[in-house]
Design a protein around this motif. Structure first.
Motif, PDB file in Angstrom:
ATOM      1  N   PHE A  72     -32.955 -47.943   4.359  1.00 43.77           N
ATOM      2  CA  PHE A  72     -32.053 -49.865   4.415  1.00 43.77           C
ATOM      3  C   PHE A  72     -30.704 -49.161   5.178  1.00 43.77           C
ATOM      4  O   PHE A  72     -30.226 -50.622   5.791  1.00 43.77           O
ATOM      5  N   PHE A  73     -30.142 -48.235   4.713  1.00 46.30           N
ATOM      6  CA  PHE A  73     -29.218 -48.134   6.068  1.00 46.30           C
ATOM      7  C   PHE A  73     -29.195 -47.259   6.902  1.00 46.30           C
ATOM      8  O   PHE A  73     -28.948 -46.756   7.278  1.00 46.30           O
ATOM      9  N   LYS A  74     -30.839 -46.999   7.459  1.00 44.53           N
ATOM     10  CA  LYS A  74     -30.072 -46.305   8.616  1.00 44.53           C
ATOM     11  C   LYS A  74     -29.967 -46.525   9.726  1.00 44.53           C
ATOM     12  O   LYS A  74     -29.403 -45.646  11.130  1.00 44.53           O
ATOM     13  N   TYR A  75     -28.781 -48.068  10.300  1.00 47.60           N
ATOM     14  CA  TYR A  75     -28.144 -48.336  11.066  1.00 47.60           C
ATOM     15  C   TYR A  75     -27.061 -47.811  10.949  1.00 47.60           C
ATOM     16  O   TYR A  75     -26.335 -47.750  11.958  1.00 47.60           O
ATOM     17  N   PHE A  76     -26.388 -46.592   9.900  1.00 47.68           N
ATOM     18  CA  PHE A  76     -25.350 -46.878   9.540  1.00 47.68           C
ATOM     19  C   PHE A  76     -24.993 -44.977  10.130  1.00 47.68           C
ATOM     20  O   PHE A  76     -24.015 -45.103   9.658  1.00 47.68           O
ATOM     21  N   ASN A  77     -26.071 -44.896  10.477  1.00 50.74           N
ATOM     22  CA  ASN A  77     -25.652 -43.173  10.906  1.00 50.74           C
ATOM     23  C   ASN A  77     -25.169 -42.757   9.239  1.00 50.74           C
ATOM     24  O   ASN A  77     -23.885 -41.757   9.925  1.00 50.74           O
ATOM     25  N   GLY A  78     -25.192 -42.463   8.273  1.00 48.69           N
ATOM     26  CA  GLY A  78     -24.800 -42.457   6.905  1.00 48.69           C
ATOM     27  C   GLY A  78     -24.035 -42.545   7.039  1.00 48.69           C
ATOM     28  O   GLY A  78     -22.756 -42.193   5.565  1.00 48.69           O
ATOM     29  N   ASP A  79     -22.564 -43.409   7.614  1.00 46.19           N
ATOM     30  CA  ASP A  79     -21.463 -43.831   6.474  1.00 46.19           C
ATOM     31  C   ASP A  79     -21.992 -45.131   6.245  1.00 46.19           C
ATOM     32  O   ASP A  79     -21.618 -46.553   6.930  1.00 46.19           O
ATOM     33  N   VAL A  80     -21.858 -45.906   4.989  1.00 44.68           N
ATOM     34  CA  VAL A  80     -21.940 -46.426   3.917  1.00 44.68           C
ATOM     35  C   VAL A  80     -21.191 -46.873   3.480  1.00 44.68           C
ATOM     36  O   VAL A  80     -20.295 -46.276   2.619  1.00 44.68           O
ATOM     37  N   THR A  81     -20.280 -47.724   3.721  1.00 45.17           N
ATOM     38  CA  THR A  81     -19.239 -48.224   3.593  1.00 45.17           C
ATOM     39  C   THR A  81     -19.299 -50.071   2.901  1.00 45.17           C
ATOM     40  O   THR A  81     -20.518 -50.749   4.003  1.00 45.17           O
ATOM     41  N   VAL A  82     -18.672 -50.855   1.898  1.00 47.83           N
ATOM     42  CA  VAL A  82     -18.678 -51.885   2.024  1.00 47.83           C
ATOM     43  C   VAL A  82     -18.674 -53.077   2.930  1.00 47.83           C
ATOM     44  O   VAL A  82     -18.770 -53.649   3.012  1.00 47.83           O
ATOM     45  N   ALA A  83     -17.826 -52.391   4.049  1.00 49.93           N
ATOM     46  CA  ALA A  83     -16.464 -52.965   4.872  1.00 49.93           C
ATOM     47  C   ALA A  83     -17.829 -52.913   5.999  1.00 49.93           C
ATOM     48  O   ALA A  83     -18.221 -53.888   6.368  1.00 49.93           O
ATOM     49  N   ARG A  84     -18.621 -52.216   5.993  1.00 46.68           N
ATOM     50  CA  ARG A  84     -19.687 -51.818   7.029  1.00 46.68           C
ATOM     51  C   ARG A  84     -20.605 -52.769   7.004  1.00 46.68           C
ATOM     52  O   ARG A  84     -21.701 -53.208   7.327  1.00 46.68           O
ATOM     53  N   VAL A  85     -21.216 -52.593   5.610  1.00 50.40           N
ATOM     54  CA  VAL A  85     -22.396 -52.806   5.296  1.00 50.40           C
ATOM     55  C   VAL A  85     -21.855 -54.724   5.398  1.00 50.40           C
ATOM     56  O   VAL A  85     -22.638 -55.832   6.017  1.00 50.40           O
ATOM     57  N   PHE A  86     -21.112 -55.099   5.033  1.00 49.94           N
ATOM     58  CA  PHE A  86     -20.202 -57.150   5.715  1.00 49.94           C
ATOM     59  C   PHE A  86     -20.239 -57.033   7.145  1.00 49.94           C
ATOM     60  O   PHE A  86     -21.016 -57.975   6.875  1.00 49.94           O
ATOM     61  N   LYS A  87     -20.102 -56.028   7.769  1.00 50.61           N
ATOM     62  CA  LYS A  87     -19.685 -56.373   9.221  1.00 50.61           C
ATOM     63  C   LYS A  87     -21.078 -56.022   9.525  1.00 50.61           C
ATOM     64  O   LYS A  87     -21.719 -57.029  10.832  1.00 50.61           O
ATOM     65  N   HIS A  88     -21.836 -55.253   9.386  1.00 50.95           N
ATOM     66  CA  HIS A  88     -23.650 -55.800   9.723  1.00 50.95           C
ATOM     67  C   HIS A  88     -24.157 -56.746   9.434  1.00 50.95           C
ATOM     68  O   HIS A  88     -24.851 -57.203  10.606  1.00 50.95           O
ATOM     69  N   PHE A  89     -23.875 -57.605   8.363  1.00 54.88           N
ATOM     70  CA  PHE A  89     -24.674 -58.466   7.689  1.00 54.88           C
ATOM     71  C   PHE A  89     -23.976 -59.437   8.512  1.00 54.88           C
ATOM     72  O   PHE A  89     -24.417 -60.793   8.469  1.00 54.88           O
ATOM     73  N   ASN A  90     -22.631 -59.205   8.809  1.00 56.35           N
ATOM     74  CA  ASN A  90     -21.799 -61.010   9.723  1.00 56.35           C
ATOM     75  C   ASN A  90     -22.254 -60.723  11.450  1.00 56.35           C
ATOM     76  O   ASN A  90     -21.609 -60.933  11.954  1.00 56.35           O
ATOM     77  N   HIS A  91     -22.878 -59.627  11.648  1.00 55.13           N
ATOM     78  CA  HIS A  91     -23.449 -59.335  12.771  1.00 55.13           C
ATOM     79  C   HIS A  91     -22.528 -58.649  13.582  1.00 55.13           C
ATOM     80  O   HIS A  91     -22.315 -59.020  15.468  1.00 55.13           O
ATOM     81  N   ASP A  92     -21.461 -58.142  12.780  1.00 46.00           N
ATOM     82  CA  ASP A  92     -20.014 -57.845  13.619  1.00 46.00           C
ATOM     83  C   ASP A  92     -20.529 -56.444  14.266  1.00 46.00           C
ATOM     84  O   ASP A  92     -19.985 -55.162  13.492  1.00 46.00           O
ATOM     85  N   ARG A  93     -21.876 -55.775  14.918  1.00 46.05           N
ATOM     86  CA  ARG A  93     -21.792 -54.409  15.523  1.00 46.05           C
ATOM     87  C   ARG A  93     -22.956 -54.692  16.527  1.00 46.05           C
ATOM     88  O   ARG A  93     -23.017 -55.277  17.339  1.00 46.05           O
ATOM     89  N   LEU A  94     -23.172 -53.324  16.308  1.00 49.45           N
ATOM     90  CA  LEU A  94     -24.128 -52.582  17.284  1.00 49.45           C
ATOM     91  C   LEU A  94     -25.808 -53.373  17.853  1.00 49.45           C
ATOM     92  O   LEU A  94     -26.111 -53.166  15.938  1.00 49.45           O
ATOM     93  N   ASN A  95     -26.726 -53.583  17.757  1.00 46.47           N
ATOM     94  CA  ASN A  95     -27.845 -53.847  17.809  1.00 46.47           C
ATOM     95  C   ASN A  95     -28.876 -52.651  17.809  1.00 46.47           C
ATOM     96  O   ASN A  95     -29.330 -52.280  18.867  1.00 46.47           O
ATOM     97  N   TYR A  96     -28.971 -52.083  17.041  1.00 43.29           N
ATOM     98  CA  TYR A  96     -29.801 -50.861  16.941  1.00 43.29           C
ATOM     99  C   TYR A  96     -31.197 -51.199  17.385  1.00 43.29           C
ATOM    100  O   TYR A  96     -32.214 -49.577  18.126  1.00 43.29           O
ATOM    101  N   GLU A  97     -31.440 -52.638  16.987  1.00 38.93           N
ATOM    102  CA  GLU A  97     -32.897 -53.463  17.345  1.00 38.93           C
ATOM    103  C   GLU A  97     -33.325 -52.764  18.206  1.00 38.93           C
ATOM    104  O   GLU A  97     -34.572 -52.494  18.046  1.00 38.93           O
ATOM    105  N   PHE A  98     -32.421 -53.296  19.113  1.00 39.56           N
ATOM    106  CA  PHE A  98     -32.927 -52.556  21.290  1.00 39.56           C
ATOM    107  C   PHE A  98     -33.466 -51.006  21.026  1.00 39.56           C
ATOM    108  O   PHE A  98     -34.546 -51.158  22.106  1.00 39.56           O
TER     109      PHE A  98
END
Length: 378
Positions: A72-98
């Motif tokens: 579930f957290f493979k795009y976080f590079n081991g740095d899982v925080t509430v702030a990063r999770v919020f930014k991730h689901f708010n699409h404030d991130r790089l799109n590692y899906e590509f």
């Protein structure tokens, strides 16, 4: 059947013949203009920053998420925080899906020597050892492996490609960033210089071994050892160009995957959905994977390239489409570098037979690219 230099091989478009002659003379697939140079270097600078993030995540998945069935957290590079999770689901991130999309293109189209190794008894033995170590304390996975003995080995094969693409981009990222630095210093002044820089970088890393090892319960397992004799240029770079630049995969939503519709050729060799063939105009629409890349590169556009886009008719409001056009130009330069690196003889040769072999070699390449965006960019 061979052709002589006095009797040019037939090319349908005069432009294609011009491109072929330019390649034979040591030039690139796209014209050597100031505008093209600005676009290519600028977009490769932004691409280099994105690739730096992409390769780190691919390597993290391959090394740290090994046989984690629900990462579930493979795009976080081991740095899982509430702030990063919020930014991730708010699409404030790089799109590692590509990055994963490109990996799956490589995985599906394959790399000849790498796939031969992955089909070998040696790899299967190494694979089984690491799987047994991984499932030793997990009764569910152990039972699943007994019921479906091909499932986990297939996951390991895919993780090999995660690592392969990660290691490829690990070389390419600093190569592109260094190119931008040299341009800023006035040391890169032509498209030919860009191609030379990339080609020299590819040749320098050509024999760098591809090695993939993982650690399970403190023990290191060599899944792809140095003895497999897999190398950067032959087994990573060339398959990447083939899979991502040329073939790729049909974009979901643009064509039907229904076999009865026959919108997708059943022959893998007929695929021409790669970066060199893609129409830039749909960029920004749903189901178009390069949209994710253009969105990511948008964050790293150098000021001079942004100013260039601002001078367009839409004044930079179509920046994703503009980035895609520039990106295609840059990928034609990278393709040129790969073509030159694989040419049968040095481009500076004076021997007629060697010149003839190079002439035929580049003609065949241009014929293959005839349906790409090559004509439009020339």
């Amino acid at each position: 059947m061979t052709a002589s230099l006095e009797t040019p091989l037939s090319l349908d478009e005069p432009i294609l013949a011009q491109v072929r002659d330019r390649l034979v003379a040591g030039g690139a697939l796209i014209p050597d203009t100031t505008e093209n140079l600005l676009e290519v270097v600028g977009v490769l600078q932004s691409y280099g920053h994105v690739l730096d993030a992409y390769w780190r995540n691919l390597s993290y998945v391959a090394d740290q998420q090994f046989l984690v069935l629900f990462p579930f957290f493979k795009y976080f590079n081991g740095d899982v925080t509430v702030a990063r999770v919020f930014k991730h689901f708010n699409h404030d991130r790089l799109n590692y899906e590509f990055a994963e999309y490109c990996m799956k293109c490589m995985f599906w189209h394959g790399s000849t020597e790498l796939d031969l190794y992955l089909d070998s008894a040696e790899f299967k033995s190494r694979c089984e050892k690491v799987i047994q170590a991984k499932v030793r304390a997990n009764h569910v996975m152990r039972g699943m492996h007994r019921l479906f003995p091909d499932f986990l080995p297939e996951q390991v094969r895919q993780l090999v490609y995660y690592s392969a693409l990660g290691q490829f981009w690990q070389v390419m990222s600093p190569m592109f960033l260094t190119l931008a630095d040299l341009y800023d210093q006035g040391k890169i002044g032509s498209i030919r210089a860009v191609v030379d820089h990339v080609r020299d970088g590819l040749v320098k890393a050509a024999n760098q071994p591809f090695i993939y090892r993982v650690k399970v319960d403190g023990q290191v397992y060599d899944l792809v050892p140095k003895s497999a004799k897999l190398t950067f240029l032959r087994d990573l770079a060339v398959p990447y160009v083939e899979a991502v630049f040329f073939r790729s995969l049909p974009f979901m939503g643009t064509v039907s995957y229904n076999a009865q519709a026959r919108q997708i050729s059943p022959d893998q060799a007929d695929f021409n959905y790669g970066a060199l063939y893609a129409d830039p105009l749909p960029i920004g629409g749903p189901g178009i994977p390069p949209t994710l890349l253009m969105q990511d590169m948008r964050h790293f556009v150098p000021p001079y390239l942004q100013e260039f886009y601002n001078q367009s008719l839409r004044q930079g409001n179509d920046v994703r489409v503009q980035l895609c056009l520039s990106f295609q130009k840059s990928m034609f330069c990278v393709t040129t570098a790969a073509m030159q690196g694989l040419a049968p003889y040095p481009l500076t040769t004076k021997q007629p037979k060697q010149q003839q072999a190079n002439y035929i070699y580049f003609t065949d390449w241009v014929k293959r690219l005839a349906d790409s965006q090559l004509v439009n960019l020339n």
